[in-house]
Design an enzyme around this catalytic site. Sequence first.
Site, PDB file in Angstrom:
ATOM      1  N   ALA A  33       0.842  -1.194   0.000  1.00 34.73           N
ATOM      2  CA  ALA A  33       0.000   0.000   0.000  1.00 34.73           C
ATOM      3  C   ALA A  33       0.878   1.245   0.000  1.00 34.73           C
ATOM      4  O   ALA A  33       2.095   1.150  -0.133  1.00 34.73           O
ATOM      5  CB  ALA A  33      -0.912  -0.021   1.225  1.00 34.73           C
ATOM      6  N   ASN A  34       0.274   2.408   0.102  1.00 36.40           N
ATOM      7  CA  ASN A  34       1.040   3.653   0.173  1.00 36.40           C
ATOM      8  C   ASN A  34       0.341   4.623   1.113  1.00 36.40           C
ATOM      9  O   ASN A  34      -0.719   4.312   1.651  1.00 36.40           O
ATOM     10  CB  ASN A  34       1.219   4.236  -1.237  1.00 36.40           C
ATOM     11  N   HIS A  35       0.954   5.774   1.295  1.00 37.00           N
ATOM     12  CA  HIS A  35       0.477   6.704   2.332  1.00 37.00           C
ATOM     13  C   HIS A  35      -0.673   7.620   1.913  1.00 37.00           C
ATOM     14  O   HIS A  35      -1.050   8.498   2.669  1.00 37.00           O
ATOM     15  CB  HIS A  35       1.633   7.594   2.795  1.00 37.00           C
ATOM     16  N   SER A  36      -1.180   7.461   0.706  1.00 35.10           N
ATOM     17  CA  SER A  36      -2.196   8.422   0.263  1.00 35.10           C
ATOM     18  C   SER A  36      -3.502   8.283   1.047  1.00 35.10           C
ATOM     19  O   SER A  36      -4.046   7.194   1.178  1.00 35.10           O
ATOM     20  CB  SER A  36      -2.466   8.220  -1.232  1.00 35.10           C
TER      21      SER A  36
END
Length: 235
Positions: A33-36
């Site tokens: 996943a990512n931090h968005s």
Amino acid sequence: DEHGAVLRDLAGRELLITAGGTREDLDPVRFLANHSSGRQGWALAHAALVRGARVRVAAASVDLETPPGARRLDVRSAAELAETVAEHRGQVDALVMAAAVADFTAADRSPEKIKKDDGDEDSVPSIDLRRTEDILRHSVLDRGGASHPAIVGFAAETGGNGGSALDLARAKARRKGADLLVFNDVTAGVFGSSDNAVRILDREGQEVAEAAGSKTAVAHAVLDELAGHLPDVPW
Ligand code: CTP
Ligand code: CA
């Protein structure tokens, strides 16, 4: 909002805004996943609605209340987002790619939980990845030379060996071929915060505007520029 309430310049326009961050499953319990957070995409949706647009939000793991009046299309992976964008992009005046899309996904998602080998204390699994579809690039190519839909990309960059963050963003703007590329320098770290600072580049990498402040203020600045790129005849 004062700005849009006065303008209503997007009345009769249809926008598809992607928001959030995609998740790529590795096994039944783990994902990349990512931090968005989806906040900038949400701010764009709110601002567009205030300015009279009809808005579809393709939401990749966004844990926020749907902007009232928007049509929400929930997705998880980059592949699901690609499918949703492909289905809707022919029916909108503009595609705004604010989502953080995974560049890589598992080559083979394990149907079972990946186990560590307790017999071997040093064993580490290797996870094969493959590239995902570049949805933005694909959308630009798919419309051919047409101006429909207008397409806006986003780029969060840090400077490095390839050059300054701005140099990298200019090169990306030219490479992607979107009408506009909204660039922010993430060295300072903006994920999850309500403020943002961006420069808006055209497809030649030239700066056409800059905006700083709340994500709402940035959203209106992006929509101001986007308004000049909308197809002559509303969808
Ligand atoms: N994007 C996309 N599909 C992908 C990856 C990115 O549509 N598979 C879109 C993003 O939504 C964003 C823009 O492309 O609007 C730029 O994303 P970015 O990650 O900055 O660019 P990349 O081409 O993936 O380059 P890199 O990550 O190597 O900097
Ligand atoms: Ca990327």
